[in-house]
Write a protein that holds these residues in place. Sequence first.
Motif, PDB file in Angstrom:
ATOM      1  N   UNK A  50       1.035  -1.260   0.022  1.00  0.00           N
ATOM      2  CA  UNK A  50       0.020  -0.118   0.008  1.00  0.00           C
ATOM      3  C   UNK A  50       0.882   1.354  -0.013  1.00  0.00           C
ATOM      4  N   UNK A  51       0.421   2.192  -0.705  1.00  0.00           N
ATOM      5  CA  UNK A  51       1.365   3.241  -0.833  1.00  0.00           C
ATOM      6  C   UNK A  51       1.141   4.356   0.185  1.00  0.00           C
ATOM      7  N   UNK A  52       1.784   5.536   0.222  1.00  0.00           N
ATOM      8  CA  UNK A  52       1.447   6.356   1.517  1.00  0.00           C
ATOM      9  C   UNK A  52      -0.049   7.102   1.085  1.00  0.00           C
ATOM     10  N   UNK A  58      -2.007  -5.936  -5.165  1.00  0.00           N
ATOM     11  CA  UNK A  58      -1.733  -7.392  -4.726  1.00  0.00           C
ATOM     12  C   UNK A  58      -1.130  -8.194  -5.860  1.00  0.00           C
ATOM     13  N   UNK A  59      -0.366  -8.979  -5.355  1.00  0.00           N
ATOM     14  CA  UNK A  59      -0.066 -10.123  -6.089  1.00  0.00           C
ATOM     15  C   UNK A  59      -1.237 -10.836  -6.706  1.00  0.00           C
ATOM     16  N   UNK A  65      -8.665 -12.730  -1.165  1.00  0.00           N
ATOM     17  CA  UNK A  65      -8.712 -13.333   0.199  1.00  0.00           C
ATOM     18  C   UNK A  65      -8.129 -12.440   1.135  1.00  0.00           C
ATOM     19  N   UNK A  66      -7.092 -11.716   0.509  1.00  0.00           N
ATOM     20  CA  UNK A  66      -6.382 -10.697   1.481  1.00  0.00           C
ATOM     21  C   UNK A  66      -6.489  -9.409   1.122  1.00  0.00           C
ATOM     22  N   UNK A  67      -6.817  -8.553   2.201  1.00  0.00           N
ATOM     23  CA  UNK A  67      -7.103  -6.981   1.899  1.00  0.00           C
ATOM     24  C   UNK A  67      -5.996  -6.337   2.861  1.00  0.00           C
ATOM     25  N   UNK A  68      -5.028  -5.374   2.135  1.00  0.00           N
ATOM     26  CA  UNK A  68      -4.169  -4.599   2.798  1.00  0.00           C
ATOM     27  C   UNK A  68      -5.194  -3.227   3.044  1.00  0.00           C
ATOM     28  N   UNK A  69      -4.383  -2.522   4.278  1.00  0.00           N
ATOM     29  CA  UNK A  69      -5.217  -1.447   4.744  1.00  0.00           C
ATOM     30  C   UNK A  69      -4.320  -0.557   5.759  1.00  0.00           C
ATOM     31  N   UNK A  72      -3.287   5.663   9.503  1.00  0.00           N
ATOM     32  CA  UNK A  72      -2.190   6.739   9.734  1.00  0.00           C
ATOM     33  C   UNK A  72      -2.384   7.073  11.044  1.00  0.00           C
ATOM     34  N   UNK A  73      -3.514   6.855  11.635  1.00  0.00           N
ATOM     35  CA  UNK A  73      -3.571   7.475  13.182  1.00  0.00           C
ATOM     36  C   UNK A  73      -2.878   6.573  14.093  1.00  0.00           C
ATOM     37  N   UNK A  74      -2.519   5.316  13.714  1.00  0.00           N
ATOM     38  CA  UNK A  74      -1.999   4.479  14.410  1.00  0.00           C
ATOM     39  C   UNK A  74      -0.449   4.010  13.840  1.00  0.00           C
ATOM     40  N   UNK A  75      -0.191   4.689  12.743  1.00  0.00           N
ATOM     41  CA  UNK A  75       1.030   4.362  11.928  1.00  0.00           C
ATOM     42  C   UNK A  75       1.059   2.837  11.798  1.00  0.00           C
ATOM     43  N   UNK A  76       0.133   2.188  11.327  1.00  0.00           N
ATOM     44  CA  UNK A  76      -0.269   0.853  11.206  1.00  0.00           C
ATOM     45  C   UNK A  76      -0.686   0.236   9.992  1.00  0.00           C
ATOM     46  N   UNK A  77      -0.283  -0.736   9.467  1.00  0.00           N
ATOM     47  CA  UNK A  77      -0.707  -1.366   8.429  1.00  0.00           C
ATOM     48  C   UNK A  77      -0.982  -2.652   8.679  1.00  0.00           C
ATOM     49  N   UNK A  78      -2.446  -2.930   8.124  1.00  0.00           N
ATOM     50  CA  UNK A  78      -2.980  -4.239   8.316  1.00  0.00           C
ATOM     51  C   UNK A  78      -3.161  -5.232   7.208  1.00  0.00           C
ATOM     52  N   UNK A  79      -2.874  -6.425   7.204  1.00  0.00           N
ATOM     53  CA  UNK A  79      -3.306  -7.352   6.365  1.00  0.00           C
ATOM     54  C   UNK A  79      -4.318  -8.420   6.854  1.00  0.00           C
ATOM     55  N   UNK A  80      -5.583  -8.033   6.565  1.00  0.00           N
ATOM     56  CA  UNK A  80      -6.513  -9.007   6.689  1.00  0.00           C
ATOM     57  C   UNK A  80      -6.745 -10.303   5.642  1.00  0.00           C
TER      58      UNK A  80
END
Length: 114
Positions: A50-52, A58-59, A65-69, A72-80
């Motif tokens: 995920x870009x800034x 995605x590959x 099946x996979x979602x990236x998000x 910014x408030x948590x400086x965190x990136x997730x992978x569902x």
Amino acid sequence: VQLQASGGGLVQAGGSLRLSCAASRSIFSINAMGWYRQAPGKQREWIAMITSGGRPNYADSMKGRFTISGDPAENTVYLQMNGLKPEDTAVYYCSALVRSEQSWGQGTEVTVSS
């Protein structure tokens, strides 16, 4: 950039997990963050990034099946990850790209039982 990955664990096939990657700086200042995985005896493979600006990529084999998000408030990136399969068993790593420098987190292990 220092990265702390978490959220791995043991899950049954068909289940879901959400991985987190906390960065030591604002994710707006990071060109892109991504997730990779490495299964036993295999090479590390790219899952998603995920870009800034919040645009995901995605590959092809990971789409659906996979979602990236990012939060910014948590400086965190997730992978569902949904609909997990035994072949998704791997150590999952997050990565950050700042200009041409790539940093890696320590990895979080995901085990999917059949």
